[in-house]
Design a protein around this motif. Structure first.
Motif, PDB file in Angstrom:
ATOM      1  N   ASP A  49      52.526  14.837  23.365  1.00 25.16           N
ATOM      2  CA  ASP A  49      53.411  16.412  24.579  1.00 25.16           C
ATOM      3  C   ASP A  49      53.773  15.716  24.982  1.00 25.16           C
ATOM      4  O   ASP A  49      55.268  16.260  25.866  1.00 25.16           O
ATOM      5  CB  ASP A  49      52.294  16.962  25.357  1.00 25.16           C
TER       6      ASP A  49
ATOM      7  N   ALA B 113      57.843  15.379  25.866  1.00 26.68           N
ATOM      8  CA  ALA B 113      59.263  16.561  25.872  1.00 26.68           C
ATOM      9  C   ALA B 113      60.461  16.254  25.060  1.00 26.68           C
ATOM     10  O   ALA B 113      61.085  18.016  24.386  1.00 26.68           O
ATOM     11  CB  ALA B 113      59.687  16.758  27.140  1.00 26.68           C
TER      12      ALA B 113
ATOM     13  N   ILE C  92      60.459  15.880  21.287  1.00 25.02           N
ATOM     14  CA  ILE C  92      59.600  16.343  19.926  1.00 25.02           C
ATOM     15  C   ILE C  92      58.698  17.498  20.369  1.00 25.02           C
ATOM     16  O   ILE C  92      58.233  18.071  21.620  1.00 25.02           O
ATOM     17  CB  ILE C  92      58.360  15.084  19.838  1.00 25.02           C
ATOM     18  N   HIS C  93      58.665  18.002  18.702  1.00 23.49           N
ATOM     19  CA  HIS C  93      58.201  19.055  18.572  1.00 23.49           C
ATOM     20  C   HIS C  93      57.082  18.817  17.163  1.00 23.49           C
ATOM     21  O   HIS C  93      57.639  18.506  16.067  1.00 23.49           O
ATOM     22  CB  HIS C  93      59.192  20.230  18.050  1.00 23.49           C
ATOM     23  N   THR C  94      55.685  19.494  18.048  1.00 27.60           N
ATOM     24  CA  THR C  94      54.618  19.289  17.113  1.00 27.60           C
ATOM     25  C   THR C  94      54.497  20.362  16.508  1.00 27.60           C
ATOM     26  O   THR C  94      53.955  21.171  17.625  1.00 27.60           O
ATOM     27  CB  THR C  94      53.721  18.114  17.214  1.00 27.60           C
ATOM     28  N   SER C  95      53.208  19.861  15.265  1.00 27.00           N
ATOM     29  CA  SER C  95      52.653  21.169  14.810  1.00 27.00           C
ATOM     30  C   SER C  95      51.577  20.513  13.325  1.00 27.00           C
ATOM     31  O   SER C  95      52.251  19.669  13.018  1.00 27.00           O
ATOM     32  CB  SER C  95      53.427  22.345  14.238  1.00 27.00           C
TER      33      SER C  95
ATOM     34  N   VAL D 160      56.783  17.052  12.797  1.00 30.95           N
ATOM     35  CA  VAL D 160      57.163  16.333  14.022  1.00 30.95           C
ATOM     36  C   VAL D 160      58.871  15.906  13.863  1.00 30.95           C
ATOM     37  O   VAL D 160      59.238  16.012  12.813  1.00 30.95           O
ATOM     38  CB  VAL D 160      56.714  15.085  14.423  1.00 30.95           C
ATOM     39  N   ARG D 161      59.020  16.918  14.614  1.00 24.41           N
ATOM     40  CA  ARG D 161      61.088  16.988  14.556  1.00 24.41           C
ATOM     41  C   ARG D 161      61.848  16.652  16.277  1.00 24.41           C
ATOM     42  O   ARG D 161      60.640  17.615  16.881  1.00 24.41           O
ATOM     43  CB  ARG D 161      61.408  18.048  14.563  1.00 24.41           C
TER      44      ARG D 161
ATOM     45  N   ALA E  62      62.981  17.453  19.531  1.00 23.03           N
ATOM     46  CA  ALA E  62      63.150  19.114  20.592  1.00 23.03           C
ATOM     47  C   ALA E  62      63.848  20.426  20.570  1.00 23.03           C
ATOM     48  O   ALA E  62      64.018  20.892  20.047  1.00 23.03           O
ATOM     49  CB  ALA E  62      62.150  19.539  21.808  1.00 23.03           C
ATOM     50  N   LYS E  63      65.207  19.094  20.527  1.00 21.89           N
ATOM     51  CA  LYS E  63      66.331  19.789  20.111  1.00 21.89           C
ATOM     52  C   LYS E  63      66.825  19.406  18.908  1.00 21.89           C
ATOM     53  O   LYS E  63      67.481  18.025  18.578  1.00 21.89           O
ATOM     54  CB  LYS E  63      67.668  19.404  21.251  1.00 21.89           C
TER      55      LYS E  63
ATOM     56  N   ARG F 249      55.319   9.929  15.303  1.00 22.01           N
ATOM     57  CA  ARG F 249      55.975  10.319  16.839  1.00 22.01           C
ATOM     58  C   ARG F 249      57.389  10.000  16.803  1.00 22.01           C
ATOM     59  O   ARG F 249      58.674  10.292  17.420  1.00 22.01           O
ATOM     60  CB  ARG F 249      55.876  10.871  17.354  1.00 22.01           C
TER      61      ARG F 249
END
Length: 297
Positions: free
Chosen positions: A65, A67, A69-72, A90-91, A93-94, A120
């Motif tokens: 979690d 902040a 990064i963005h994960t799915s 994973v990418r 977040a910005k 990550r």
């Protein structure tokens, strides 16, 4: 507690563990073979096995979690493979423009917490990372390394290789990506990285860590530059290196190879005592620099 390293184990115990991890010896084989070394060390063979086994939570570098990064989790169709592929995407977040993409390929246990952590780490270096789970159609990584290895033996490797081709193609075509694709793999995943280099002319960079070498007959198909990481004390993998190196040179393929002194197979995996911090840090920095050179722009 002082963290154990490979130096804390007899070389024969490390060999037995490598055989066990790669399906060449059973748990009983390991325990029987390691018993005399355990007795000398004043521990049990089961204690040796436990000490050598992964400690995921202790080694985690980036929380899921985080902040930054963005994960799915993503499922894609794989008609030429096992039907479906599921992986961890994973990418950063910005997003600052379109980013290079990197396929992250696990060892022979499926998508465990360590490989998710690796994905990550890749994303934090400003790449889009995708880590598929070869075990997905068998229920996915089961949360137990022994069970995962058992499941791995049930895979149809021809279909599984196709799953990784499909995953790589999916990643390369992501709208957020810049169209350039790299692959990094460890152990089994290193073999997949070598395989993809022979199979995908559109691949832009491949980094196998102590993985099965590509068949010499297929080396002529390689287009992507290779960065090859090998452990000095890895007889099983290194036995095939001279032929692979010779084929790469024969066909004039761009590659760099590094053999890290006094290291064991799995030296980059910081969840086990075979981890070598200095070698892992150097290999990882070389890997990120290599991807930046060949995938950015």
């Amino acid at each position: 507690m002082t963290r154990k390293t490979a130096d804390d184990f007899h070389p024969e115990v490390l060999k037995l563990f490598d055989q066990y991890v790669h399906g060449q010896a059973s748990r009983r084989d390991f325990l029987t073979g390691a018993a005399k070394y355990a007795a000398l060390a004043g521990v049990t063979a089961s204690g040796l096995l436990a000490a050598l086994s992964p400690q995921f939570a202790a080694a985690q570098q980036i929380k899921p979690d985080d902040a930054r990064i963005h994960t799915s989790y993503v499922e894609i169709d794989s008609p030429t493979g096992n039907g479906k592929v599921r992986g961890y995407l994973v990418r950063p977040a910005k997003l600052s423009g379109k980013l290079p993409t990197v396929l992250v390929v696990h060892e022979n246990r499926g998508l465990n917490p360590h490989i998710e952590d690796i994905a990550r780490r890749v994303a934090l270096d400003n790449f889009i990372a995708f880590a598929p789970d070869a075990l997905f159609t068998l229920g996915g990584y089961p949360g137990d390394e022994d069970k995962a290895r058992e499941l791995f033996q049930k895979l149809d490797q021809t279909k599984t290789q196709e799953d990784f081709v499909v995953a790589a193609q999916y990643l390369q075509k992501l709208p957020e990506g810049n169209g350039k694709l790299g692959v990094v793999g460890f152990c089994y995943g290193g073999g997949i990285a070598n395989f993809l280099a022979t199979r995908m002319p559109e691949l832009n960079a491949a980094v196998p860590f102590y993985g099965r070498h590509a068949d010499a007959a297929a080396v002529a198909n390689i287009k992507a530059p290779l960065l090859i990481h090998l452990a000095s004390e890895d007889e099983r993998i290194n036995a095939g290196w001279p032929d692979y190196e010779s084929a790469l040179k024969k066909h004039g393929k761009p590659f760099a190879a590094h053999i890290y002194p006094k290291t064991q197979h799995g030296f980059n995996n910081d969840t086990t005592p075979r981890y070598d911090e200095a070698a892992a840090n150097l290999a990882w920095q070389r890997t990120i620099d290599f991807f930046k050179k060949h995938l950015q722009g």
